[in-house]
Design an enzyme around this catalytic site. Structure first.
Site, PDB file in Angstrom:
ATOM      1  N   ASP A   1       0.854  -1.195   0.000  1.00 53.67           N
ATOM      2  CA  ASP A   1       0.000   0.000   0.000  1.00 53.67           C
ATOM      3  C   ASP A   1       0.891   1.248   0.000  1.00 53.67           C
ATOM      4  O   ASP A   1       1.967   1.245   0.603  1.00 53.67           O
ATOM      5  CB  ASP A   1      -0.883   0.004   1.256  1.00 53.67           C
ATOM      6  CG  ASP A   1      -2.168   0.781   1.059  1.00 53.67           C
ATOM      7  OD1 ASP A   1      -3.243   0.163   1.114  1.00 53.67           O
ATOM      8  OD2 ASP A   1      -2.101   2.012   0.845  1.00 53.67           O
ATOM      9  N   ASN A   2       0.431   2.312  -0.654  1.00 52.93           N
ATOM     10  CA  ASN A   2       1.198   3.569  -0.589  1.00 52.93           C
ATOM     11  C   ASN A   2       0.586   4.537   0.428  1.00 52.93           C
ATOM     12  O   ASN A   2       1.003   5.689   0.496  1.00 52.93           O
ATOM     13  CB  ASN A   2       1.298   4.235  -1.973  1.00 52.93           C
ATOM     14  CG  ASN A   2      -0.032   4.792  -2.448  1.00 52.93           C
ATOM     15  OD1 ASN A   2      -1.068   4.508  -1.860  1.00 52.93           O
ATOM     16  ND2 ASN A   2      -0.003   5.568  -3.511  1.00 52.93           N
TER      17      ASN A   2
ATOM     18  N   THR B   1      -4.984   6.527   0.721  1.00 49.00           N
ATOM     19  CA  THR B   1      -6.207   6.631   1.529  1.00 49.00           C
ATOM     20  C   THR B   1      -6.217   5.607   2.662  1.00 49.00           C
ATOM     21  O   THR B   1      -6.999   5.731   3.591  1.00 49.00           O
ATOM     22  CB  THR B   1      -7.473   6.409   0.670  1.00 49.00           C
ATOM     23  OG1 THR B   1      -7.280   5.213  -0.107  1.00 49.00           O
ATOM     24  CG2 THR B   1      -7.736   7.581  -0.242  1.00 49.00           C
TER      25      THR B   1
ATOM     26  N   VAL C   1       1.722   1.046  -6.611  1.00 46.14           N
ATOM     27  CA  VAL C   1       1.555   0.035  -7.672  1.00 46.14           C
ATOM     28  C   VAL C   1       1.782   0.594  -9.076  1.00 46.14           C
ATOM     29  O   VAL C   1       1.816  -0.184 -10.036  1.00 46.14           O
ATOM     30  CB  VAL C   1       0.166  -0.651  -7.621  1.00 46.14           C
ATOM     31  CG1 VAL C   1       0.005  -1.466  -6.365  1.00 46.14           C
ATOM     32  CG2 VAL C   1      -0.966   0.348  -7.811  1.00 46.14           C
TER      33      VAL C   1
ATOM     34  N   LYS D   1      -3.627   6.365 -13.427  1.00 48.17           N
ATOM     35  CA  LYS D   1      -2.358   5.619 -13.404  1.00 48.17           C
ATOM     36  C   LYS D   1      -2.450   4.428 -12.454  1.00 48.17           C
ATOM     37  O   LYS D   1      -1.958   3.343 -12.747  1.00 48.17           O
ATOM     38  CB  LYS D   1      -1.216   6.528 -12.937  1.00 48.17           C
ATOM     39  CG  LYS D   1      -0.692   7.452 -14.000  1.00 48.17           C
ATOM     40  CD  LYS D   1       0.526   8.182 -13.423  1.00 48.17           C
ATOM     41  CE  LYS D   1       1.071   9.193 -14.387  1.00 48.17           C
ATOM     42  NZ  LYS D   1       2.037  10.099 -13.737  1.00 48.17           N
ATOM     43  N   THR D   2      -3.064   4.664 -11.272  1.00 49.38           N
ATOM     44  CA  THR D   2      -3.158   3.577 -10.300  1.00 49.38           C
ATOM     45  C   THR D   2      -3.953   2.415 -10.884  1.00 49.38           C
ATOM     46  O   THR D   2      -3.543   1.256 -10.788  1.00 49.38           O
ATOM     47  CB  THR D   2      -3.802   4.070  -8.993  1.00 49.38           C
ATOM     48  OG1 THR D   2      -2.912   5.007  -8.391  1.00 49.38           O
ATOM     49  CG2 THR D   2      -4.063   2.930  -8.021  1.00 49.38           C
TER      50      THR D   2
ATOM     51  N   LYS E   1       1.753 -12.822 -14.195  1.00 47.24           N
ATOM     52  CA  LYS E   1       2.201 -13.646 -15.337  1.00 47.24           C
ATOM     53  C   LYS E   1       3.569 -14.250 -15.034  1.00 47.24           C
ATOM     54  O   LYS E   1       3.815 -15.440 -15.263  1.00 47.24           O
ATOM     55  CB  LYS E   1       2.270 -12.764 -16.589  1.00 47.24           C
ATOM     56  CG  LYS E   1       2.713 -13.499 -17.820  1.00 47.24           C
ATOM     57  CD  LYS E   1       2.771 -12.555 -19.016  1.00 47.24           C
ATOM     58  CE  LYS E   1       3.591 -13.191 -20.115  1.00 47.24           C
ATOM     59  NZ  LYS E   1       4.507 -12.254 -20.750  1.00 47.24           N
TER      60      LYS E   1
ATOM     61  N   TYR F   1     -11.839   7.433 -12.687  1.00 44.87           N
ATOM     62  CA  TYR F   1     -12.102   6.203 -11.933  1.00 44.87           C
ATOM     63  C   TYR F   1     -12.814   5.180 -12.826  1.00 44.87           C
ATOM     64  O   TYR F   1     -12.347   4.049 -12.979  1.00 44.87           O
ATOM     65  CB  TYR F   1     -12.961   6.540 -10.716  1.00 44.87           C
ATOM     66  CG  TYR F   1     -13.233   5.386  -9.785  1.00 44.87           C
ATOM     67  CD1 TYR F   1     -12.234   4.880  -8.964  1.00 44.87           C
ATOM     68  CD2 TYR F   1     -14.498   4.810  -9.705  1.00 44.87           C
ATOM     69  CE1 TYR F   1     -12.490   3.826  -8.083  1.00 44.87           C
ATOM     70  CE2 TYR F   1     -14.760   3.775  -8.833  1.00 44.87           C
ATOM     71  CZ  TYR F   1     -13.752   3.277  -8.021  1.00 44.87           C
ATOM     72  OH  TYR F   1     -14.009   2.242  -7.156  1.00 44.87           O
TER      73      TYR F   1
ATOM     74  N   THR G   1     -20.210  -0.618  -0.597  1.00 46.15           N
ATOM     75  CA  THR G   1     -20.004  -1.449   0.594  1.00 46.15           C
ATOM     76  C   THR G   1     -19.651  -0.539   1.758  1.00 46.15           C
ATOM     77  O   THR G   1     -19.049   0.516   1.567  1.00 46.15           O
ATOM     78  CB  THR G   1     -18.880  -2.465   0.327  1.00 46.15           C
ATOM     79  OG1 THR G   1     -19.271  -3.250  -0.804  1.00 46.15           O
ATOM     80  CG2 THR G   1     -18.648  -3.379   1.505  1.00 46.15           C
TER      81      THR G   1
HETATM   82  N1  LIG Z   1     -15.839   0.287  -0.887  1.00 52.42           N
HETATM   83  C1  LIG Z   1     -16.641   0.209  -1.928  1.00 52.42           C
HETATM   84  O1  LIG Z   1     -17.851   0.408  -1.780  1.00 52.42           O
HETATM   85  C2  LIG Z   1     -16.095  -0.134  -3.287  1.00 52.42           C
HETATM   86  C3  LIG Z   1     -16.999  -0.183  -4.351  1.00 52.42           C
HETATM   87  C4  LIG Z   1     -16.518  -0.488  -5.618  1.00 52.42           C
HETATM   88  C5  LIG Z   1     -15.190  -0.790  -5.818  1.00 52.42           C
HETATM   89  N2  LIG Z   1     -14.328  -0.734  -4.763  1.00 52.42           N
HETATM   90  C6  LIG Z   1     -12.920  -1.027  -5.050  1.00 52.42           C
HETATM   91  O2  LIG Z   1     -12.348  -1.800  -4.016  1.00 52.42           O
HETATM   92  C7  LIG Z   1     -10.997  -1.400  -3.786  1.00 52.42           C
HETATM   93  C8  LIG Z   1     -10.797  -1.025  -2.333  1.00 52.42           C
HETATM   94  O3  LIG Z   1     -11.675   0.028  -2.008  1.00 52.42           O
HETATM   95  P1  LIG Z   1     -11.801   0.619  -0.521  1.00 52.42           P
HETATM   96  O4  LIG Z   1     -13.201   0.984  -0.319  1.00 52.42           O
HETATM   97  O5  LIG Z   1     -11.128  -0.288   0.420  1.00 52.42           O
HETATM   98  O6  LIG Z   1     -11.005   1.988  -0.728  1.00 52.42           O
HETATM   99  P2  LIG Z   1      -9.785   2.576   0.131  1.00 52.42           P
HETATM  100  O7  LIG Z   1      -9.511   3.925  -0.457  1.00 52.42           O
HETATM  101  O8  LIG Z   1     -10.068   2.468   1.578  1.00 52.42           O
HETATM  102  O9  LIG Z   1      -8.624   1.568  -0.209  1.00 52.42           O
HETATM  103  C9  LIG Z   1      -7.796   1.698  -1.331  1.00 52.42           C
HETATM  104  C10 LIG Z   1      -6.377   1.389  -0.882  1.00 52.42           C
HETATM  105  O10 LIG Z   1      -5.507   1.484  -2.023  1.00 52.42           O
HETATM  106  C11 LIG Z   1      -4.348   2.222  -1.627  1.00 52.42           C
HETATM  107  N3  LIG Z   1      -3.772   2.841  -2.834  1.00 52.42           N
HETATM  108  C12 LIG Z   1      -4.288   3.833  -3.593  1.00 52.42           C
HETATM  109  N4  LIG Z   1      -3.469   4.108  -4.617  1.00 52.42           N
HETATM  110  C13 LIG Z   1      -2.408   3.271  -4.503  1.00 52.42           C
HETATM  111  C14 LIG Z   1      -1.223   3.084  -5.253  1.00 52.42           C
HETATM  112  N5  LIG Z   1      -0.963   3.814  -6.349  1.00 52.42           N
HETATM  113  N6  LIG Z   1      -0.346   2.143  -4.836  1.00 52.42           N
HETATM  114  C15 LIG Z   1      -0.587   1.393  -3.722  1.00 52.42           C
HETATM  115  N7  LIG Z   1      -1.691   1.536  -2.973  1.00 52.42           N
HETATM  116  C16 LIG Z   1      -2.597   2.452  -3.366  1.00 52.42           C
HETATM  117  C17 LIG Z   1      -4.861   3.238  -0.631  1.00 52.42           C
HETATM  118  O11 LIG Z   1      -3.850   3.785   0.199  1.00 52.42           O
HETATM  119  C18 LIG Z   1      -5.865   2.393   0.150  1.00 52.42           C
HETATM  120  O12 LIG Z   1      -5.257   1.691   1.208  1.00 52.42           O
HETATM  121  C19 LIG Z   1     -10.719  -0.236  -4.743  1.00 52.42           C
HETATM  122  O13 LIG Z   1     -10.055  -0.746  -5.879  1.00 52.42           O
HETATM  123  C20 LIG Z   1     -12.091   0.248  -5.114  1.00 52.42           C
HETATM  124  O14 LIG Z   1     -12.102   0.807  -6.395  1.00 52.42           O
HETATM  125  C21 LIG Z   1     -14.755  -0.404  -3.506  1.00 52.42           C
END
Ligand SMILES: NC(=O)c1ccc[n+]([C@@H]2O[C@H](COP(=O)([O-])OP(=O)(O)OC[C@H]3O[C@@H](n4cnc5c(N)ncnc54)[C@H](O)[C@@H]3O)[C@@H](O)[C@H]2O)c1
Length: 314
Positions: A27-28, A31, A53, A85-86, A99, A139, A169
């Site tokens: 994780d970076n 958030t 990432v 980018k992420t 892979k 997004y 969620t």
């Molecule tokens: N929570 C929801 O309702 C929901 C709905 C649809 C999709 N998602 C997907 O599920 C995943 C997790 O969501 P979440 O709710 O836990 O969000 P979140 O923001 O709490 O978690 C995302 C995590 O990714 C890390 N991150 C962001 N950019 C990064 C990077 N470049 N390199 C490494 N780490 C990075 C953040 O620090 C964070 O810990 C996401 O991909 C999100 O798109 C979540």
């Protein structure tokens, strides 16, 4: 697991450790936070690595859960180029890693790939209605491209993939200031601030409790190899935003008033998963009611606000 220190990631780390996995959490902290996984740091089976990432990663793993990406509009719109980018470079790097080490790959996709849907509820076969250059596009289109990459790695390189389209969620460890509706309402209610409704509040959402969602992730990752998804994961029970606000006020005993503001750009009016595929392929459906899921979520935010000295007086 990428994004393992975030809301969903931290719950998934916890569950995987309970089931005997060795977990490398990457994780970076964009958030996510160390606090979200602090209780796991003492486990000899858990490792936390600060890494972005968008850069290549060289590690040896058997499975990859790719969750890295800010999920709330406030955070993903703060630095939209980094968001794309992420999703895209992140997927390329992690799929490349999968892979190389022959790892099974799980992609956290999203209901946002449907955009502002014209079909309701949305089955996986629906291609969506997405604005490619609006404020949410970084997004939505980033996640759509990540899905494309997953399926091309699967077709071109035979990589085993599992794609989950996650719907709204909620649960403990959501970010308190990320503007997502459940956390927003709970924090506003607990601090007795006005609860903000956008539009007339009659737009509908479905809310899945995090434990139900993590069950679906595990079932999907362990499903038959020929089942790739995409598969909708979420709770089809529909509530209006107004009904959610009223439920939160009732459960917190809040004195908050409701205030109405204009709808943000591209905000979908209706969003509900069709989970027929998850039911048939994963034998999964959510079991936790909104009321049951709100209890621990409200308790989490109450404690968080107390430790931050933001306790509210009734
Ligand atoms: N929570 C929801 O309702 C929901 C709905 C649809 C999709 N998602 C997907 O599920 C995943 C997790 O969501 P979440 O709710 O836990 O969000 P979140 O923001 O709490 O978690 C995302 C995590 O990714 C890390 N991150 C962001 N950019 C990064 C990077 N470049 N390199 C490494 N780490 C990075 C953040 O620090 C964070 O810990 C996401 O991909 C999100 O798109 C979540």
């Amino acid at each position: 697991m990428t994004g393992g220190a975030g809301f969903l990631g931290s719950h998934l780390c916890e569950r995987l450790l309970q089931t005997g996995y060795e977990v490398l959490c990457v994780d970076n902290f964009y958030t996510g936070t160390r606090e979200n996984v602090a209780h796991l740091l003492s486990s000899p089976h858990f490792e936390l690595m600060r890494h972005d990432v968008t850069m290549p990663l060289y590690v040896e793993v058997d499975e990859i859960f790719n969750l890295a990406c800010p999920a709330s509009p406030i955070h993903y719109q703060f630095d939209p180029v980094q968001t794309t980018k992420t999703s895209v470079h992140g997927a390329i790097n992690m799929l490349g890693l999968a892979k190389r080490v022959k790892a099974k790959f799980f992609q956290a996709s999203t209901s946002e790939v449907y955009g502002d849907p014209k079909i309701h509820p949305q089955p996986e076969s629906y291609w969506g209605h997405v604005n490619p250059n609006g404020l949410r596009a970084c997004y939505d289109e980033g996640k759509r491209c990540a899905e494309t990459l997953c399926f091309d790695y699967h077709r071109q390189h035979g990589l085993p993939i599992k794609v989950a389209r996650i719907f709204n969620t909620y649960g403990p460890r959501m970010h308190p200031n990320d503007g997502r509706v459940v956390s927003n309402f709970i924090v506003q209610a607990l601090t007795h601030k006005p609860i903000t409704l956008y539009g007339d509040g009659l737009q509908s959402r479905s809310f899945c409790y995090v434990d139900d969602l993590i069950d679906a992730f595990i079932l999907l990752m362990n499903s038959d190899e020929d089942f790739t998804g995409p598969v909708n994961t979420g709770n089809p029970g529909e509530f209006t935003i107004l009904a959610l606000a009223q439920k939160v006020i009732e459960m917190t005993g809040s004195k908050s008033e409701l205030v109405y503001q204009p709808l943000p750009a591209d905000d979908p009016l209706q969003r509900q998963p069709d989970i027929t595929l998850a039911r048939s392929k994963l034998d999964w459906e959510p079991t936790i009611t909104l009321e049951k899921g709100l209890e621990p979520t409200i308790a989490y935010f109450r404690q968080l606000l107390e430790t931050r000295g933001m306790t509210m007086h009734q």
